[in-house]
Design a protein around this motif. Structure first.
Motif, PDB file in Angstrom:
ATOM      1  N   GLY A 222      45.049  37.382  31.042  1.00  0.00           N
ATOM      2  CA  GLY A 222      45.181  35.934  30.848  1.00  0.00           C
ATOM      3  C   GLY A 222      46.218  35.672  29.776  1.00  0.00           C
ATOM      4  O   GLY A 222      46.565  36.571  28.994  1.00  0.00           O
ATOM      5  N   GLN A 223      46.708  34.430  29.747  1.00  0.00           N
ATOM      6  CA  GLN A 223      47.743  34.098  28.765  1.00  0.00           C
ATOM      7  C   GLN A 223      47.170  34.176  27.342  1.00  0.00           C
ATOM      8  O   GLN A 223      45.949  34.310  27.149  1.00  0.00           O
ATOM      9  CB  GLN A 223      48.281  32.690  29.038  1.00  0.00           C
ATOM     10  CG  GLN A 223      47.253  31.623  28.863  1.00  0.00           C
ATOM     11  CD  GLN A 223      47.730  30.227  29.259  1.00  0.00           C
ATOM     12  OE1 GLN A 223      47.264  29.263  28.704  1.00  0.00           O
ATOM     13  NE2 GLN A 223      48.617  30.110  30.216  1.00  0.00           N
TER      14      GLN A 223
ATOM     15  N   SER B 139      43.715  32.635  25.718  1.00  0.00           N
ATOM     16  CA  SER B 139      42.870  32.238  26.847  1.00  0.00           C
ATOM     17  C   SER B 139      41.414  32.605  26.591  1.00  0.00           C
ATOM     18  O   SER B 139      40.515  32.077  27.248  1.00  0.00           O
ATOM     19  CB  SER B 139      43.364  32.884  28.139  1.00  0.00           C
ATOM     20  OG  SER B 139      43.430  34.294  27.996  1.00  0.00           O
TER      21      SER B 139
ATOM     22  N   ALA C  60      41.346  31.854  32.428  1.00  0.00           N
ATOM     23  CA  ALA C  60      42.256  30.712  32.590  1.00  0.00           C
ATOM     24  C   ALA C  60      41.706  29.542  31.771  1.00  0.00           C
ATOM     25  O   ALA C  60      40.693  28.957  32.148  1.00  0.00           O
ATOM     26  CB  ALA C  60      42.344  30.327  34.061  1.00  0.00           C
TER      27      ALA C  60
ATOM     28  N   LEU D  93      48.548  25.415  31.971  1.00  0.00           N
ATOM     29  CA  LEU D  93      47.683  25.600  33.130  1.00  0.00           C
ATOM     30  C   LEU D  93      48.486  26.112  34.325  1.00  0.00           C
ATOM     31  O   LEU D  93      48.038  26.981  35.076  1.00  0.00           O
ATOM     32  CB  LEU D  93      46.976  24.283  33.461  1.00  0.00           C
ATOM     33  CG  LEU D  93      45.778  24.353  34.388  1.00  0.00           C
ATOM     34  CD1 LEU D  93      44.845  25.499  34.046  1.00  0.00           C
ATOM     35  CD2 LEU D  93      45.012  23.040  34.360  1.00  0.00           C
TER      36      LEU D  93
ATOM     37  N   SER E  37      48.919  29.733  33.978  1.00  0.00           N
ATOM     38  CA  SER E  37      47.736  30.487  34.407  1.00  0.00           C
ATOM     39  C   SER E  37      47.707  30.627  35.921  1.00  0.00           C
ATOM     40  O   SER E  37      47.352  31.688  36.454  1.00  0.00           O
ATOM     41  CB  SER E  37      46.461  29.778  33.948  1.00  0.00           C
ATOM     42  OG  SER E  37      46.178  30.104  32.616  1.00  0.00           O
TER      43      SER E  37
ATOM     44  N   TRP F 145      47.788  34.061  38.024  1.00  0.00           N
ATOM     45  CA  TRP F 145      46.750  34.344  39.024  1.00  0.00           C
ATOM     46  C   TRP F 145      47.389  34.747  40.351  1.00  0.00           C
ATOM     47  O   TRP F 145      46.976  35.703  40.987  1.00  0.00           O
ATOM     48  CB  TRP F 145      45.857  33.107  39.171  1.00  0.00           C
ATOM     49  CG  TRP F 145      44.801  33.222  40.214  1.00  0.00           C
ATOM     50  CD1 TRP F 145      44.627  32.412  41.294  1.00  0.00           C
ATOM     51  CD2 TRP F 145      43.739  34.190  40.288  1.00  0.00           C
ATOM     52  NE1 TRP F 145      43.549  32.812  42.028  1.00  0.00           N
ATOM     53  CE2 TRP F 145      42.980  33.909  41.441  1.00  0.00           C
ATOM     54  CE3 TRP F 145      43.381  35.273  39.497  1.00  0.00           C
ATOM     55  CZ2 TRP F 145      41.875  34.657  41.820  1.00  0.00           C
ATOM     56  CZ3 TRP F 145      42.273  36.034  39.880  1.00  0.00           C
ATOM     57  CH2 TRP F 145      41.540  35.721  41.025  1.00  0.00           C
TER      58      TRP F 145
ATOM     59  N   VAL G 255      37.125  35.393  37.771  1.00  0.00           N
ATOM     60  CA  VAL G 255      37.902  34.374  37.035  1.00  0.00           C
ATOM     61  C   VAL G 255      36.957  33.594  36.136  1.00  0.00           C
ATOM     62  O   VAL G 255      35.902  33.133  36.578  1.00  0.00           O
ATOM     63  CB  VAL G 255      38.579  33.386  38.013  1.00  0.00           C
ATOM     64  CG1 VAL G 255      39.415  32.374  37.243  1.00  0.00           C
ATOM     65  CG2 VAL G 255      39.438  34.130  39.015  1.00  0.00           C
TER      66      VAL G 255
ATOM     67  N   PHE H  48      42.330  27.834  42.491  1.00  0.00           N
ATOM     68  CA  PHE H  48      42.359  29.292  42.368  1.00  0.00           C
ATOM     69  C   PHE H  48      42.002  29.953  43.702  1.00  0.00           C
ATOM     70  O   PHE H  48      42.593  30.959  44.083  1.00  0.00           O
ATOM     71  CB  PHE H  48      41.407  29.754  41.254  1.00  0.00           C
ATOM     72  CG  PHE H  48      42.017  29.636  39.884  1.00  0.00           C
ATOM     73  CD1 PHE H  48      41.923  28.462  39.157  1.00  0.00           C
ATOM     74  CD2 PHE H  48      42.732  30.694  39.337  1.00  0.00           C
ATOM     75  CE1 PHE H  48      42.504  28.342  37.909  1.00  0.00           C
ATOM     76  CE2 PHE H  48      43.325  30.582  38.086  1.00  0.00           C
ATOM     77  CZ  PHE H  48      43.201  29.400  37.368  1.00  0.00           C
TER      78      PHE H  48
END
Ligand SMILES: Nc1nc2c(ncn2[C@@H]2O[C@H](COP(=O)(O)OP(=O)(O)OP(=O)(O)O)[C@@H](O)[C@H]2O)c(=O)[nH]1
Ligand SMILES: [Mg+2]
Length: 548
Positions: free
Chosen positions: A73-74, A77, A386, A404, A407, A411, A427, A499
């Motif tokens: 994840g970034q 996160s 996320a 966002l 993310s 993904w 997730v 997602f």
């Protein structure tokens, strides 16, 4: 002794064998001693071989028992926060033993909160009559979204004008002066936590994480962020084989003093940082509760209370001389990760299969993502974080990118990776608590997220939902609260769909994927989620291992 003669002859053409030959005139007693010594050597050698064989077999057995999970994840996160929750739940004794070592990190976070306030005041105290242009943007970690440059510049002009209208008094000047020594304490804590060590680094834009930020931004929360390659090194924890818990990626290096103990641990006295914090406690409380400063923060659009590592509401507790961090303090403490950290966690009170977990916690900033790839084919599951509250923020490393959207792009890259075709994907739509707070303050998702454009005119749907259709119970707090629940529910459901859509469209292989709405700073709720996740991962793992 024909054989010996033969060996003796062959040694003539082999200098190494010749060197090992017994002397030609060896006496029976010498021979007996030599044979005994050779037998002993052989016995030792066999024992070593046996040990190595056993070790290999044990490693193999362990590898079968091990569950390997990669956290992705970034940046910000919540990856390291999930790891902390995991350790809190499944290795509680070790977790408890380490609490004290986190004191310096929480103190550092609190001091950074205070310094951010001082910076905000500093500009106002220095530039009481400056033009709006002279005021830099607010020191938020991520950038608030605007509708393009022109809008952003209008916003910053309006912000600067509003900030200029706030009057600061001599009392602010005094507080500013009294709290300034905390800058030196911050430097000291950074040094104790690992500054100057090549294994450790600060996030001062070294990886471009702060590109495009203004002057105050660079001095602000982001510029102050402290990064470590491994907690065990930074906190001076024991870690490793005994505890069944250690770090790989950041290993090595000299062991620092246990920062949690500091001078107190060695000499039975309170360390300098703790002592200074205790003496300025009232000033910190006075500053944080000051209406003028709060107005200034509001005028500048700065919600420091939503920032990672916010501890100003706990000042009295944290600045006490005998402060020991609580579970929740450690979970909320912010320490940015560099590189990849490998954590081996032996689940306490659990002897069955899946009792050993290897969790890889990675740095999420863009410049660190290249380091993720080598771990793709070595894991059973990926937990992808996320943070859905950041729909109105932009990436610190690239202000052109909505967090966002970043993310969602990440993904897509993960689900389409062939290397991950067999990996269980989980997730966490994280930071739901912050999303709720943002929506409560009136910020709308569809105003900031282009891909939600279709939803832009459906606010009516939300309003219609103000009276939730039966049999859903009316949430406490009446219609307003019901509306909020709807907005939140709508955002989560919509995001979940988003997602899933990406998974359907881009997955390299069809597979089971689990999605959860989480607030991983809520340790109780996260413990329940982790239980489900753990069972799911083990089930998938067993299935693939053809045990069931
Ligand atoms: N309010 C709230 N804060 C959260 C949540 N999840 C994480 N945080 C906070 O956000 C900050 C960043 O979390 P980390 O776990 O350090 O983020 P990370 O993904 O490891 O970030 P990098 O190490 O930079 O890649 C921490 O201060 C956490 O306490 C959440 O669900 N709600
Ligand atoms: Mg981290």
């Amino acid at each position: 002794m024909p054989s010996r003669t033969r060996t003796h002859h062959s040694s003539l053409s082999d200098p190494f064998a010749a060197a090992l030959q017994p002397p030609a005139d060896e006496t029976p007693a010498a021979r007996q001693a030599r044979v005994a010594a050779e037998a002993e050597q052989q016995r030792v050698s066999d024992r070593i071989d046996d040990d190595l064989r056993r070790e290999r077999a044990e490693r193999k057995r362990r590898a079968k028992r091990e569950v390997r999970v990669l956290l992705l994840g970034q940046s910000e996160s919540g990856k390291s926060t999930v790891l902390k929750n995991f350790r809190l739940k499944y290795a509680p004794n070790q977790w408890k033993a380490e609490l004290r070592a986190w004191r310096a990190v929480v103190q550092l976070n609190l001091i950074q909160n205070v310094l951010t306030l001082l910076d905000v005041m500093h500009d106002r105290l220095l530039l009481p009559d400056s033009s709006p242009d002279a005021l830099p943007p607010p020191p938020t970690m991520s950038f608030c979204d605007g509708d393009g440059d022109a809008r952003a510049s209008l916003d910053s002009t309006a912000t600067a004008t509003a900030a200029r209208a706030v009057v600061l008094t001599p009392l602010h000047q005094v507080l500013h002066m009294r709290l300034s020594p905390l800058r030196a304490v911050e430097a000291d804590l950074r040094r104790r936590l690992g500054a100057g060590d090549p294994e450790f680094a600060f996030a001062n834009g070294e990886d471009g994480a702060l590109g495009g930020a203004g002057a105050l931004e660079r001095r602000g929360a982001a510029g102050r962020e402290f990064s470590v390659r491994g907690w065990i090194g930074a906190l001076g924890l024991a870690g490793g084989a005994d505890g069944g818990d250690g770090e790989g990626g950041g290993g090595g290096g000299e062991k620092r003093e246990r920062v949690g103990e500091g001078e107190e641990g060695r000499e039975g006295k309170v360390d300098a940082a703790t002592e200074i914090l205790a003496t300025v406690c009232d000033d910190i409380v006075a500053l944080w509760e000051d209406p003028g400063l709060r107005e200034l923060l509001r005028a500048r659009g700065l919600r420091i209370e939503d920032r990672p590592g916010f501890f100003l509401s706990d000042t009295a507790r944290i600045t006490s001389r005998d402060y020991v961090p609580s579970d929740n303090d450690v979970v909320r403490a912010r320490l940015r990760t560099l590189g990849v950290q490998e954590w081996r966690i032996r689940l306490e009170h659990d002897e069955q299969f899946g009792s050993e977990w290897v969790i890889y916690d990675v740095g999420g900033a863009r410049s660190m993502r290249h380091a993720w790839l080598p771990f793709f084919d070595a894991v059973n599951a990926i937990i992808f974080l996320a943070p859905i509250s950041c729909f109105d923020e932009r990436l610190a490393e690239d202000p052109a990118v909505n967090r966002l959207e970043d993310s969602l792009l990440l993904w897509r890259a993960i689900v389409s990776s062939k290397l991950l075709g067999k990996t269980t994907l989980i997730v966490f739509l994280n930071k739901c608590d912050l999303l709720k707070r943002k929506l409560q303050s009136g910020i709308m998702v569809n105003k900031h997220l282009i891909s939600f454009g279709a939803r832009q005119n459906e606010v009516g749907v939300v309003v219609k939902c103000a009276s939730p259709p039966s049999p859903s119970p009316q949430p406490k707090g009446g219609v307003e609260s019901a509306m909020l629940m709807c907005v939140l529910g709508w955002a989560c459901v919509d995001l979940k769909e988003k997602f899933k859509d990406i998974l359907r469209a881009d997955a390299s292989e069809p597979r089971t994927t689990y999605l959860y709405a989480t607030s991983v700073t809520d340790t109780k709720a996260t413990a329940a989620t982790l239980n489900i996740v753990r069972d799911g991962i083990i089930r998938e793992h067993l299935k693939h291992a053809e045990f069931v």
